[in-house]
Design a protein around this motif. Structure first.
Motif, PDB file in Angstrom:
ATOM      1  N   UNK A 112       0.846  -1.201   0.000  1.00  0.00           N
ATOM      2  CA  UNK A 112       0.000   0.000   0.000  1.00  0.00           C
ATOM      3  C   UNK A 112       0.878   1.246   0.000  1.00  0.00           C
ATOM      4  N   UNK A 113       1.888   1.255   0.846  1.00  0.00           N
ATOM      5  CA  UNK A 113       2.818   2.387   0.873  1.00  0.00           C
ATOM      6  C   UNK A 113       3.529   2.544  -0.476  1.00  0.00           C
ATOM      7  N   UNK A 114       3.823   1.419  -1.112  1.00  0.00           N
ATOM      8  CA  UNK A 114       4.504   1.467  -2.405  1.00  0.00           C
ATOM      9  C   UNK A 114       3.698   2.198  -3.455  1.00  0.00           C
ATOM     10  N   UNK A 115       2.391   1.942  -3.497  1.00  0.00           N
ATOM     11  CA  UNK A 115       1.531   2.670  -4.436  1.00  0.00           C
ATOM     12  C   UNK A 115       1.527   4.163  -4.124  1.00  0.00           C
ATOM     13  N   UNK A 116       1.462   4.493  -2.841  1.00  0.00           N
ATOM     14  CA  UNK A 116       1.481   5.898  -2.465  1.00  0.00           C
ATOM     15  C   UNK A 116       2.788   6.570  -2.832  1.00  0.00           C
ATOM     16  N   UNK A 117       3.893   5.888  -2.580  1.00  0.00           N
ATOM     17  CA  UNK A 117       5.210   6.434  -2.904  1.00  0.00           C
ATOM     18  C   UNK A 117       5.336   6.699  -4.404  1.00  0.00           C
ATOM     19  N   UNK A 118       4.835   5.776  -5.217  1.00  0.00           N
ATOM     20  CA  UNK A 118       4.906   5.938  -6.666  1.00  0.00           C
ATOM     21  C   UNK A 118       4.165   7.195  -7.115  1.00  0.00           C
ATOM     22  N   UNK A 119       2.971   7.412  -6.587  1.00  0.00           N
ATOM     23  CA  UNK A 119       2.205   8.596  -6.966  1.00  0.00           C
ATOM     24  C   UNK A 119       2.933   9.880  -6.565  1.00  0.00           C
ATOM     25  N   UNK A 120       3.559   9.867  -5.403  1.00  0.00           N
ATOM     26  CA  UNK A 120       4.270  11.054  -4.934  1.00  0.00           C
ATOM     27  C   UNK A 120       5.452  11.382  -5.832  1.00  0.00           C
ATOM     28  N   UNK A 121       6.270  10.388  -6.159  1.00  0.00           N
ATOM     29  CA  UNK A 121       7.498  10.667  -6.905  1.00  0.00           C
ATOM     30  C   UNK A 121       7.234  10.981  -8.372  1.00  0.00           C
ATOM     31  N   UNK A 122       6.049  10.639  -8.885  1.00  0.00           N
ATOM     32  CA  UNK A 122       5.707  11.013 -10.257  1.00  0.00           C
ATOM     33  C   UNK A 122       4.959  12.345 -10.283  1.00  0.00           C
ATOM     34  N   UNK A 123       4.057  12.553  -9.337  1.00  0.00           N
ATOM     35  CA  UNK A 123       3.283  13.793  -9.303  1.00  0.00           C
ATOM     36  C   UNK A 123       4.139  14.983  -8.876  1.00  0.00           C
ATOM     37  N   UNK A 124       5.098  14.758  -7.967  1.00  0.00           N
ATOM     38  CA  UNK A 124       5.926  15.850  -7.477  1.00  0.00           C
ATOM     39  C   UNK A 124       6.628  16.617  -8.587  1.00  0.00           C
ATOM     40  N   UNK A 125       7.404  15.952  -9.452  1.00  0.00           N
ATOM     41  CA  UNK A 125       8.058  16.675 -10.549  1.00  0.00           C
ATOM     42  C   UNK A 125       7.069  17.351 -11.511  1.00  0.00           C
ATOM     43  N   UNK A 126       5.896  16.737 -11.725  1.00  0.00           N
ATOM     44  CA  UNK A 126       4.898  17.345 -12.598  1.00  0.00           C
ATOM     45  C   UNK A 126       4.441  18.682 -12.023  1.00  0.00           C
ATOM     46  N   UNK A 127       4.258  18.748 -10.711  1.00  0.00           N
ATOM     47  CA  UNK A 127       3.894  20.012 -10.077  1.00  0.00           C
ATOM     48  C   UNK A 127       5.028  21.021 -10.210  1.00  0.00           C
ATOM     49  N   UNK A 128       6.241  20.580  -9.950  1.00  0.00           N
ATOM     50  CA  UNK A 128       7.384  21.491 -10.003  1.00  0.00           C
ATOM     51  C   UNK A 128       7.558  22.100 -11.388  1.00  0.00           C
ATOM     52  N   UNK A 129       7.273  21.322 -12.424  1.00  0.00           N
ATOM     53  CA  UNK A 129       7.446  21.827 -13.784  1.00  0.00           C
ATOM     54  C   UNK A 129       6.549  23.025 -14.061  1.00  0.00           C
ATOM     55  N   UNK A 130       5.406  23.111 -13.371  1.00  0.00           N
ATOM     56  CA  UNK A 130       4.517  24.257 -13.607  1.00  0.00           C
ATOM     57  C   UNK A 130       4.692  25.363 -12.564  1.00  0.00           C
ATOM     58  N   UNK A 131       5.452  25.097 -11.493  1.00  0.00           N
ATOM     59  CA  UNK A 131       5.683  26.108 -10.466  1.00  0.00           C
ATOM     60  C   UNK A 131       6.956  26.908 -10.688  1.00  0.00           C
ATOM     61  N   UNK A 132       7.809  26.446 -11.603  1.00  0.00           N
ATOM     62  CA  UNK A 132       9.142  27.034 -11.752  1.00  0.00           C
ATOM     63  C   UNK A 132       9.301  27.706 -13.108  1.00  0.00           C
TER      64      UNK A 132
END
Length: 400
Positions: A112-132
């Motif tokens: 369960x944690x693995x699925x959550x970790x995957x979403x975080x590490x993929x979504x995080x850079x996507x957010x950063x690309x539009x914040x910077x």
């Protein structure tokens, strides 16, 4: 085919950037807690080294299978929403894991944690690309690349403060919930529109047949293999070589892991000054290969083994920051950047999967010197492929 409408920023949203990076650090703590709790899990549940390897590498199984799919969901459903869901799953896994009294149940909570970790590490850079802004991209992505060593270092440093591994799991659940709240307070929702989910097969094919994303995938796989060959069993290695207590091992492991941040930040500085990405990767791979072979082939102990581990980690940090910041450059199209980042994370997770399980099994059978094979082969292939990456970057620049 994926389509997206993007909105250029006039300034970098630093509050949002730091909140996303902090969420990444908290997510990485969930990996690190499995490492520092290894001796406690051994004594409480009677786990051997391969079983301990699965506690860590189960995250990677999910990542290897679902990296690009997660990227498609991020583009279609919204990056902030998926980041929040990922953090919620990490919290759920932590609390349920703390209540587990058998290896099978603990492993299920780690999935369960693995699925959550995957979403975080993929979504995080996507957010950063539009914040910077574009001129701050290398700097911001070098900060993001610090999330893994920073989170693991925090876990290593704080783990020995707890009496049992269940307390480590419960405290991490609370921290994850706090991070989840901060995301929705500080990070703006995406204004991008995308139809990427409707054309996932075509977009995945385009990404997989593009030289740049595939090279990043292979290079990150190799780096992750080398890194986790050492870090997966670092506390146990230090106990055996340095003959120190668990509390001291937590401090030393945290220092070794944290100095990786130096390499991450140095990469951002060097790239912003025009240092060639391929040359940077090749140089880092050569030096980490030398230090890694020294660690596993020698019987060094005391301050020498500690110093070698510090150098291995610090110089190795140049590689992930360089690869992650190259994703927007080498993506076939801007709309496919989340899929390319997902593919990169699949490479990272592939190395994490092979490293702990394979190295743990090899060490059990042949001793610590068997880890040298993983380090040597990984470093050599990185050096060879770094030149190919540089050619791909030049080719991409000429087409612009």
């Amino acid at each position: 085919m994926a389509t997206a409408t993007t909105f250029a920023r006039e300034r970098t949203d630093w509050a949002g950037v730091m909140t996303v990076v902090a969420a990444g650090v908290v997510a990485a703590m969930q990996v690190g807690k499995g490492l520092i709790a290894g001796p406690l899990l051994q004594s409480d549940l009677g786990l051997d080294l391969p079983a301990l390897g699965w506690i860590t590498s189960v995250f990677a199984i999910v990542g290897v299978v679902g990296g690009m799919t997660a990227g498609a969901f991020v583009a279609a459903a919204g990056d902030r929403r998926l980041l929040g869901i990922g953090m919620a799953m990490l919290a759920l896994g932590s609390f349920s894991g703390a209540a587990s009294h058998a290896f099978a149940l603990l492993l299920l909570s780690r999935i369960v944690e693995g699925f959550g970790f995957l979403l975080v590490v993929v979504a995080g850079p996507a957010i950063l690309m539009r914040l910077v802004t574009s001129d701050r991209r290398d700097l911001v992505f070098s900060l993001w690349s610090c999330f893994m060593p920073a989170g693991m270092a925090v876990a290593m440093l704080t783990g020995p403060l707890f009496a049992d591994w269940q307390a480590i799991w419960r405290s991490n659940g609370l921290i994850t919930l706090a991070s989840l709240v901060s995301i929705f307070l500080a990070v703006s929702p995406s204004r991008e529109t995308s139809s990427i989910a409707a054309s996932f097969p075509d977009d995945a094919t385009e990404t997989l047949t593009s030289r740049g994303p595939v090279l990043l995938f292979v290079l990150f796989s190799l780096y992750s293999l080398m890194s986790f060959t050492l870090s997966s069993f670092l506390p146990i290695l230090l106990v055996q070589r340095m003959h120190v207590s668990l509390g001291t091992v937590g401090l030393l492991s945290a220092i070794i892991t944290l100095v990786n941040v130096i390499g991450n930040l140095a990469a951002g500085h060097l790239l912003s000054r025009g240092f060639a990405r391929g040359r940077l990767i090749a140089s880092a791979a050569l030096l980490t290969g030398v230090f890694g072979l020294w660690i596993f082939l020698s019987q060094s102990g005391g301050n020498l083994i500690f110093g070698l581990c510090v150098l291995f980690s610090a110089i190795g940090g140049l590689i992930p920051a360089t690869l992650i910041s190259s994703v927007p450059i080498l993506s076939p199209r801007p709309a496919l950047a989340p899929l390319a980042m997902g593919l990169l994370m699949q490479g990272s997770n592939l190395g994490q999967l092979v490293g702990p399980v394979a190295v743990g099994t090899a060490i059990e059978r042949y001793g610590w010197s068997s880890g040298a094979a993983f380090i040597g082969v990984g470093a050599l292939l990185c050096i060879v492929l770094a030149n190919t990456l540089e050619q791909a970057l030049r080719s991409k620049a000429q087409r612009r």
